[in-house]
Design an enzyme around this catalytic site. Sequence first.
Site, PDB file in Angstrom:
ATOM      1  N   LYS A 188      44.750  37.640 -28.900  1.00  0.00           N
ATOM      2  CA  LYS A 188      43.649  37.335 -27.978  1.00  0.00           C
ATOM      3  C   LYS A 188      43.018  38.639 -27.543  1.00  0.00           C
ATOM      4  O   LYS A 188      43.694  39.669 -27.448  1.00  0.00           O
ATOM      5  CB  LYS A 188      44.169  36.595 -26.741  1.00  0.00           C
ATOM      6  CG  LYS A 188      43.104  35.785 -26.043  1.00  0.00           C
ATOM      7  CD  LYS A 188      42.930  34.424 -26.699  1.00  0.00           C
ATOM      8  CE  LYS A 188      42.005  33.524 -25.935  1.00  0.00           C
ATOM      9  NZ  LYS A 188      42.204  32.121 -26.328  1.00  0.00           N
ATOM     10  N   THR A 213      36.877  22.132 -30.366  1.00  0.00           N
ATOM     11  CA  THR A 213      37.926  22.148 -29.339  1.00  0.00           C
ATOM     12  C   THR A 213      37.829  20.886 -28.479  1.00  0.00           C
ATOM     13  O   THR A 213      38.825  20.188 -28.254  1.00  0.00           O
ATOM     14  CB  THR A 213      37.838  23.424 -28.482  1.00  0.00           C
ATOM     15  OG1 THR A 213      37.779  24.551 -29.358  1.00  0.00           O
ATOM     16  CG2 THR A 213      39.041  23.548 -27.576  1.00  0.00           C
ATOM     17  N   SER A 229      38.457  26.668 -36.854  1.00  0.00           N
ATOM     18  CA  SER A 229      38.288  28.088 -37.203  1.00  0.00           C
ATOM     19  C   SER A 229      38.969  28.383 -38.536  1.00  0.00           C
ATOM     20  O   SER A 229      38.435  29.106 -39.388  1.00  0.00           O
ATOM     21  CB  SER A 229      38.914  28.980 -36.132  1.00  0.00           C
ATOM     22  OG  SER A 229      38.008  29.202 -35.081  1.00  0.00           O
TER      23      SER A 229
HETATM   24  N1  LIG Z   1      36.070  27.869 -26.917  1.00  0.00           N
HETATM   25  C1  LIG Z   1      37.126  27.447 -27.600  1.00  0.00           C
HETATM   26  O1  LIG Z   1      37.019  27.150 -28.791  1.00  0.00           O
HETATM   27  C2  LIG Z   1      38.436  27.313 -26.943  1.00  0.00           C
HETATM   28  C3  LIG Z   1      38.618  27.446 -25.574  1.00  0.00           C
HETATM   29  N2  LIG Z   1      39.828  27.174 -25.015  1.00  0.00           N
HETATM   30  C4  LIG Z   1      40.026  27.279 -23.577  1.00  0.00           C
HETATM   31  O2  LIG Z   1      39.195  26.338 -22.903  1.00  0.00           O
HETATM   32  C5  LIG Z   1      38.834  26.850 -21.613  1.00  0.00           C
HETATM   33  C6  LIG Z   1      37.333  26.839 -21.461  1.00  0.00           C
HETATM   34  O3  LIG Z   1      36.769  27.644 -22.491  1.00  0.00           O
HETATM   35  P1  LIG Z   1      35.246  27.499 -22.952  1.00  0.00           P
HETATM   36  O4  LIG Z   1      34.775  26.130 -22.679  1.00  0.00           O
HETATM   37  O5  LIG Z   1      35.165  28.062 -24.301  1.00  0.00           O
HETATM   38  O6  LIG Z   1      34.545  28.526 -21.973  1.00  0.00           O
HETATM   39  P2  LIG Z   1      33.036  28.511 -21.445  1.00  0.00           P
HETATM   40  O7  LIG Z   1      32.742  29.885 -21.028  1.00  0.00           O
HETATM   41  O8  LIG Z   1      32.137  27.851 -22.433  1.00  0.00           O
HETATM   42  O9  LIG Z   1      33.116  27.542 -20.167  1.00  0.00           O
HETATM   43  C7  LIG Z   1      33.949  27.792 -19.092  1.00  0.00           C
HETATM   44  C8  LIG Z   1      33.631  26.764 -18.016  1.00  0.00           C
HETATM   45  O10 LIG Z   1      34.566  26.887 -16.945  1.00  0.00           O
HETATM   46  C9  LIG Z   1      33.844  27.011 -15.735  1.00  0.00           C
HETATM   47  N3  LIG Z   1      34.644  27.798 -14.787  1.00  0.00           N
HETATM   48  C10 LIG Z   1      34.929  29.108 -14.820  1.00  0.00           C
HETATM   49  N4  LIG Z   1      35.688  29.436 -13.770  1.00  0.00           N
HETATM   50  C11 LIG Z   1      35.892  28.297 -13.072  1.00  0.00           C
HETATM   51  C12 LIG Z   1      36.604  27.971 -11.901  1.00  0.00           C
HETATM   52  N5  LIG Z   1      37.227  28.925 -11.205  1.00  0.00           N
HETATM   53  N6  LIG Z   1      36.611  26.682 -11.487  1.00  0.00           N
HETATM   54  C13 LIG Z   1      35.961  25.735 -12.196  1.00  0.00           C
HETATM   55  N7  LIG Z   1      35.273  25.975 -13.318  1.00  0.00           N
HETATM   56  C14 LIG Z   1      35.243  27.236 -13.728  1.00  0.00           C
HETATM   57  C15 LIG Z   1      32.540  27.702 -16.103  1.00  0.00           C
HETATM   58  O11 LIG Z   1      31.541  27.513 -15.112  1.00  0.00           O
HETATM   59  C16 LIG Z   1      32.254  26.952 -17.390  1.00  0.00           C
HETATM   60  O12 LIG Z   1      31.690  25.686 -17.110  1.00  0.00           O
HETATM   61  C17 LIG Z   1      39.492  28.233 -21.522  1.00  0.00           C
HETATM   62  O13 LIG Z   1      40.750  28.099 -20.922  1.00  0.00           O
HETATM   63  C18 LIG Z   1      39.657  28.628 -22.990  1.00  0.00           C
HETATM   64  O14 LIG Z   1      40.694  29.571 -23.171  1.00  0.00           O
HETATM   65  C19 LIG Z   1      40.893  26.771 -25.756  1.00  0.00           C
HETATM   66  C20 LIG Z   1      40.780  26.636 -27.101  1.00  0.00           C
HETATM   67  C21 LIG Z   1      39.576  26.994 -27.820  1.00  0.00           C
HETATM   68  O1  LIG Z   2      39.359  29.518 -32.887  1.00  0.00           O
HETATM   69  C1  LIG Z   2      40.184  30.396 -32.731  1.00  0.00           C
HETATM   70  O2  LIG Z   2      40.524  31.183 -33.591  1.00  0.00           O
HETATM   71  C2  LIG Z   2      40.883  30.580 -31.398  1.00  0.00           C
HETATM   72  C3  LIG Z   2      40.333  29.792 -30.257  1.00  0.00           C
HETATM   73  C4  LIG Z   2      41.087  30.203 -29.018  1.00  0.00           C
HETATM   74  O3  LIG Z   2      40.903  31.284 -28.531  1.00  0.00           O
HETATM   75  C5  LIG Z   2      42.078  29.327 -28.459  1.00  0.00           C
HETATM   76  O4  LIG Z   2      42.510  28.358 -29.116  1.00  0.00           O
HETATM   77  O5  LIG Z   2      42.526  29.583 -27.314  1.00  0.00           O
END
Ligand SMILES: NC(=O)C1=CN([C@@H]2O[C@H](COP(=O)(O)OP(=O)(O)OC[C@H]3O[C@@H](n4cnc5c(N)ncnc54)[C@H](O)[C@@H]3O)[C@@H](O)[C@H]2O)C=CC1
Ligand SMILES: O=C(O)CCC(=O)C(=O)O
Length: 422
Positions: A104, A188, A354
Amino acid sequence: MAEDALGNMLAQMENAEPYADVDAGVFERLKHPERTLKVTLPVERDDGSVDVFEGFRCQFDSARGPFKGGIRYHPTVSQDEVTALAGWMTWKTALVDLPYGGAKGGVVCDPTTMSDREVEKLTRRYTEGVRRMIGPDMDVPAPDINTGGREMAWIMDTYSMYGGYVIPDVVTGKPIEVGGTAGRVEATGRGVAITTRRTFDYLDRDLDGATVAVQGFGNVGSVTARLLSSMGANVVAVSDVSGALHDESGLDVMAIERHVAEKGVMAGYADTDDGYDHADAISNDDLLRLDVDALIPAAIENVITEDVAEELRADVVVEAANGPTTVAADVVLRERDVQVVPDILANAGGVIVSYLEWVQNSQQYSWDLEQVNDDLETRLARAFDEMLDAYTARETPDLRTAAYVVALERVGKAHEMRGLFP
Ligand SMILES: NC(=O)C1=CN([C@@H]2O[C@H](COP(=O)(O)OP(=O)(O)OC[C@H]3O[C@@H](n4cnc5c(N)ncnc54)[C@H](O)[C@@H]3O)[C@@H](O)[C@H]2O)C=CC1
Ligand SMILES: O=C(O)CCC(=O)C(=O)O
């Protein structure tokens, strides 16, 4: 008990060790990352001033294949946090049986206060900083919080400039125009929705009409909410960093998506033509305590603490975020019979697709959306069943421990076969 992400990740490993068939010496090895690089990133701001940012890339384990994992831009990024997230990537790729290890990256910054140009400069600097440790056969980054296709394209471009030719498979989650795959943007959230449906089937409950609250409305949370709505669930609450919305009769997820796409945040939605004046603005903390069938944390770590767990009223928690539940909260939820579907399964759809993107890049051949989504569902279903088998056969206390048993044994076996001493 530990409340920080790294402490939680290590405690989750320790909790599973008694149920897993892993040599004690190998288990000791598994608790330590292979390496972490810290980089200093000077960026000239649009006003001519210079800010110096700190970035990390932690490569946790590569016994099963190249390192894999996202890059996060957030003010709370730290070396410990990326280490925990890299560990979770290791257990996730093993659980869904991808030929990858776990890594990461992160940069301590608040991109919401930066211009597009500044974010681009930061991304290119970060890529230069870590470029000696990433590569298609070494370590393949992807999106995480506050990064997406745009940043992946900049990373690919910067890395390719140093290579002297186009190297698309250095990152996944790229836009389709530069070698991305159909289905990665939604992968995801799609995986979270599929896992939620499977959990309801397993518990013999009907998803149709089930009430759902989703914390976080970024890439993962918004897609999860939209797909669960399309599967018949009633999404009654969603939130982002600007606050939460609750409507017992159900929210119009697509209208909220349109508002967030335009304004960047959910705030102000209730005042729009699409908005509902009868939707209550509640806090993120209130959302976690709503009386719903399923709660889906899809934002950041450690939001379900012991206190929240005592008052949580959902029957099922599906962890879309990485590390949303502390180990102390896990104990309370187990005592209260709340079924928790662990992050390393629930959000694995992203890394599965991915992997499919990386495979297509290496074959210089692209698949259609149906093929990608079918493959995603097959792999998730297999991992879900393997977790349930371990839950029954090893009599683990909960699904998280069962998932860790499968993952730890796979990574442990790879270490045993390769040997600990070069
Ligand atoms: N993007 C991906 O493919 C993957 C993401 N994840 C996990 O999913 C989660 C979200 O990631 P993404 O959607 O990609 O990020 P993103 O940046 O697209 O969205 C994050 C969201 O969380 C909200 N947020 C941030 N801090 C907050 C708080 N304190 N309280 C409430 N809401 C809050 C933001 O306003 C936003 O709506 C993370 O934990 C990430 O590690 C897990 C697997 C893959
Ligand atoms: O798509 C990937 O390689 C990793 C996504 C990721 O950061 C996660 O699963 O937490």
